[in-house]
Write an enzyme that holds these catalytic residues in place. Structure first.
Site, PDB file in Angstrom:
ATOM      1  N   ASP A 239     -34.639 -19.157  39.178  1.00  0.00           N
ATOM      2  CA  ASP A 239     -33.990 -19.726  37.993  1.00  0.00           C
ATOM      3  C   ASP A 239     -32.925 -20.715  38.462  1.00  0.00           C
ATOM      4  OD1 ASP A 239     -32.790 -20.346  35.609  1.00  0.00           O
ATOM      5  OD2 ASP A 239     -32.283 -18.281  35.056  1.00  0.00           O
TER       6      ASP A 239
ATOM      7  N   GLU B 181     -37.736 -21.296  36.611  1.00  0.00           N
ATOM      8  CA  GLU B 181     -37.049 -21.309  35.316  1.00  0.00           C
ATOM      9  C   GLU B 181     -36.052 -22.464  35.293  1.00  0.00           C
ATOM     10  OE1 GLU B 181     -35.707 -17.352  34.324  1.00  0.00           O
ATOM     11  OE2 GLU B 181     -34.349 -18.074  32.766  1.00  0.00           O
TER      12      GLU B 181
ATOM     13  N   LYS C  88     -34.539 -15.634  24.183  1.00  0.00           N
ATOM     14  CA  LYS C  88     -33.263 -14.894  24.199  1.00  0.00           C
ATOM     15  C   LYS C  88     -32.619 -14.977  22.837  1.00  0.00           C
ATOM     16  CE  LYS C  88     -31.779 -16.060  28.834  1.00  0.00           C
ATOM     17  NZ  LYS C  88     -30.719 -16.603  29.671  1.00  0.00           N
TER      18      LYS C  88
ATOM     19  N   GLY D 209     -32.041 -12.333  29.196  1.00  0.00           N
ATOM     20  CA  GLY D 209     -30.779 -11.684  28.836  1.00  0.00           C
ATOM     21  C   GLY D 209     -29.616 -12.618  29.065  1.00  0.00           C
TER      22      GLY D 209
HETATM   23  O1  OSB Z   1     -30.293 -18.154  32.869  1.00  0.00           O
HETATM   24  O2  OSB Z   1     -31.335 -16.349  32.459  1.00  0.00           O
HETATM   25  C1  OSB Z   1     -30.262 -16.974  32.591  1.00  0.00           C
HETATM   26  C2  OSB Z   1     -27.374 -14.499  32.283  1.00  0.00           C
HETATM   27  C3  OSB Z   1     -26.456 -15.254  31.561  1.00  0.00           C
HETATM   28  C4  OSB Z   1     -26.779 -16.549  31.201  1.00  0.00           C
HETATM   29  C5  OSB Z   1     -28.013 -17.096  31.585  1.00  0.00           C
HETATM   30  C6  OSB Z   1     -28.926 -16.343  32.298  1.00  0.00           C
HETATM   31  C7  OSB Z   1     -28.593 -15.037  32.682  1.00  0.00           C
HETATM   32  C8  OSB Z   1     -29.529 -14.224  33.465  1.00  0.00           C
HETATM   33  C9  OSB Z   1     -29.937 -12.871  32.976  1.00  0.00           C
HETATM   34  O3  OSB Z   1     -30.032 -14.628  34.479  1.00  0.00           O
HETATM   35  C10 OSB Z   1     -29.153 -11.720  33.437  1.00  0.00           C
HETATM   36  C11 OSB Z   1     -29.289 -10.540  32.505  1.00  0.00           C
HETATM   37  O4  OSB Z   1     -28.839 -10.604  31.328  1.00  0.00           O
HETATM   38  O5  OSB Z   1     -29.795  -9.501  32.936  1.00  0.00           O
HETATM   39 MG    MG Z   2     -32.366 -18.666  32.860  1.00  0.00          MG
END
Ligand code: OSB
Ligand code: MG
Length: 398
Positions: free
Chosen positions: A216, A240, A289, A317
């Site tokens: 990501d 991602e 999300k 998340g």
């Molecule tokens: O880019 O998926 C993302 C958490 C906060 C903001 C953006 C992202 C994330 C995460 C997920 O990578 C972490 C989680 O909630 O378990």
């Molecule tokens: Mg992400």
């Protein structure tokens, strides 16, 4: 909300969106409370956006129906508006000044009609999601059916992966991954950024060759600056959000040069933007999300779009506590969510959760979808009170 219902675009086939819109139970609110919490984090979470560490604020909405039914929602707006434009202060004022006063002491046929009261507001997705989800918890409690069942969920257990922060060195990361895999997590997602990419992915791939792996980039590259060829050779599940969210033409150009699917996260801000992005070929997978999309109804519309287009989706998340994750788990039970969710239990990031019992990963790599009506996990009001640094309310209990 700008969904298929009001865009005049191609109709989405009847699916979870239509189903949810038709769910009715009268809601008439006598009181709404807002809590600004300061949550102690037990770990630093670092991505291309920088680090979250120490304390993290979260806003909770508590809605109380005239019959005494209570529903909680969560707005996990990040401290800095880097992932989206929402902030804790902005989310608070939109809820207190605009959204909550508009829903008090009026009778709504259900969550869908209630959410219509703020559909003219642009953006403000975290605030909208917090209010809408609290109303879903009330509807579920009143009807006596768990959210997943009410929304047409088809699975009781959700496979989950961990989203691994950027670490100070690769050894620390490898240790952390080994621990999580032992606990059952069955997909690795690595946060990458310039300087923390190819060598890290290579080390992880060598150490854990069997485990599905994705990366990501949180918008951290350009078409020219990214190590695309090298990343493409790792047989990743997905890359991602490699480029900025609104760079749809560039994402499409990049996708056309890659074998690896691009997954839309920051680009997928609503039904219309997701549809445009997919239409342009800017990605082949969608991360859904609820806070980013501004509520569950928008998530259902995007979910149905993905099902129609045969685009795999999964539930991401935003470091929610068990309150927000309760909705995410129910959402992830829908048929189009065919890939691992980001659903770390609260213990990974926070000193304590706000719900009891909370959830955890089981050894088969899954988390059970909550089976109780209302909020998936029971909220502990004393913890909310103890962690609150600001409170606000409207209406009264009697
Ligand atoms: O880019 O998926 C993302 C958490 C906060 C903001 C953006 C992202 C994330 C995460 C997920 O990578 C972490 C989680 O909630 O378990
Ligand atoms: Mg992400």
């Amino acid at each position: 909300m700008q969904t298929s219902a009001n865009t005049g675009g191609d109709p989405v086939s009847p699916g979870s969106f239509e189903r949810a819109k038709a769910i009715e139970t009268p809601i008439r609110l006598r009181r709404a409370d807002l809590f600004m919490l300061s949550l102690p984090m037990c770990r630093t979470f670092k991505s291309a956006y920088g680090a979250s560490a120490g304390m993290k604020r979260a806003i909770l909405v508590r809605l109380e129906d005239e019959d005494g039914t209570v529903g909680w929602g969560e707005a996990p707006a990040p401290e800095r508006p880097v992932y989206g434009t929402d902030t804790p202060e902005g989310t608070w004022s939109v809820l207190a000044d605009l959204i909550l006063p508009g829903v008090m002491a009026r009778t709504f046929s259900g969550p869908s009609q209630l959410a219509k009261t703020w559909e003219d507001l642009l953006g403000q997705h975290y605030a909208k999601h917090a209010a809408e989800s609290a109303s879903w918890a009330i509807a579920s409690e009143k009807i006596g059916v768990p959210l997943a069942l009410m929304w047409g969920g088809v699975r009781a257990r959700i496979p989950v992966g961990e989203s691994f922060s950027i670490y100070d060195n690769i050894e620390l990361l490898l240790e952390e991954i080994a621990l999580r895999l032992q606990e059952g997590f069955s997909r690795i997602k690595l946060k990458i950024a310039p300087g923390w990419d190819v060598s890290v992915v290579s080390a992880v791939k060598n150490a854990f060759p069997e485990t599905p792996l994705s990366v990501d980039a949180n918008c951290g590259y350009t078409v020219e600056s990214g190590p695309w060829k090298e990343l493409d050779d790792f047989d990743l599940l997905m890359i991602e959000q490699p480029l900025p969210g609104d760079a749809l033409i560039e994402l499409s150009t990049l996708q056309s040069t890659l074998q690896t699917p691009i997954c839309l996260d920051e680009s997928a801000t609503g039904y219309n933007t997701t549809r445009t992005a997919l239409h342009l070929g800017a990605g082949r997978i969608v991360n859904i999300k609820p806070p980013r999309l501004g509520g569950l109804l928008e998530c259902f519309a995007v979910h149905d779009l993905c099902v129609d287009l045969e685009v795999p989706a999964w539930c991401g998340g935003t470091l929610e506590t068990g309150i927000g994750r309760g909705f995410n788990l129910a959402l992830a039970s829908l048929p189009g969510f065919t890939m691992h969710a980001d659903m770390s239990p609260a213990r990974i990031f926070y000193e304590e959760d706000l719900v009891e019992p909370t959830f955890d990963i089981e050894l088969d790599g899954c988390i059970s979808v909550p089976s109780r009506p209302g909020n998936g996990f029971p909220v502990v009001p004393e913890r909310v009170e103890r962690l609150a640094i600001r409170k606000w309310s409207i209406g009264s209990t009697k």
